[in-house]
Design an enzyme around this catalytic site. Sequence first.
Site, short mmCIF file in Angstrom:
data_model
loop_
_atom_site.label_atom_id
_atom_site.label_comp_id
_atom_site.label_asym_id
_atom_site.label_seq_id
_atom_site.Cartn_x
_atom_site.Cartn_y
_atom_site.Cartn_z
N SER A 272 0.85 -1.19 0.00
CA SER A 272 0.00 0.00 0.00
C SER A 272 0.88 1.23 0.00
O SER A 272 1.98 1.22 0.57
CB SER A 272 -0.91 0.03 1.24
OG SER A 272 -1.58 1.27 1.34
N TYR B 216 -1.64 -0.73 10.48
CA TYR B 216 -1.78 -0.96 9.03
C TYR B 216 -0.55 -0.49 8.27
O TYR B 216 0.02 -1.22 7.45
CB TYR B 216 -3.03 -0.26 8.52
CG TYR B 216 -3.27 -0.46 7.04
CD1 TYR B 216 -3.81 -1.66 6.56
CD2 TYR B 216 -2.97 0.54 6.12
CE1 TYR B 216 -4.03 -1.85 5.21
CE2 TYR B 216 -3.19 0.36 4.76
CZ TYR B 216 -3.72 -0.84 4.31
OH TYR B 216 -3.93 -1.03 2.97
#
Length: 251
Positions: free
Chosen positions: A136, A149
């Site tokens: 990501s 995350y």
Amino acid sequence: MTGLTGRTALVTGAGNGLGRAVAVALAREGARVVLVGRTAATLNDTCTLTGGRAEVCDVSDPASVATLASALADETVSILVNNAGIAGPVKPLWEVEPAEWDEVFDVNVRSVYLMCRAFLPPMIERGAGDVINLASVSGKRPLARRTPYTASKMAILGLTRTLAYEAGPYGVTVNSLSPGPVRGPRMARNFALEAERTGSSVEAAEEAFVSRAALHRLVEEDEVAAAVLAMLRMPGLCGADIDLSAGMVAP
């Protein structure tokens, strides 16, 4: 690569979202797709779009992955797309519980390790294969209140680069794809939480977020799927990370 006919691709987290979009794109290019996820119903829904084979598996659990590998002993998996992941808590680090932290790393990082550990050796033995790990853009820039995350996605970048040097000499490519914020239920949830936290509207929360992107928009699921196909068309790509973020930059 003009098509994927004759190749088998395994996609984790294939029941919905990005995993489903990637699986559909691979199937359209002629690949036989093995769909892996935790929920049979959603996997079967994806199966209706792709054909192929659905296998229920908790990819963060060693025993479950071992069972999956045994069940797929009759398949020649030459493409592995590690897409399974969760968003985790939205709160400051000091409010994150250890169990929440562990869950994010189990699903987002440990699963990649376990799946590569299970399915890389046959690729190495054959001298060919492709692994694409979904990271990501959040692993490369600050994202407040999302430390588990972002840390997990940065771990994927390190894992990918090192594994590329271990597997590359055997003819196996390992790369990562780092999407920016992708339109879908996860981002809708994040915008709703941010609106609640700041007392703004959901629309204002989204606008504030996408204003940091050069294209001033979210990324679409089919764009991520197209990027996976593009990466498979570049045989010299190894140890690389592809940024697909609509030009998202740090705040």
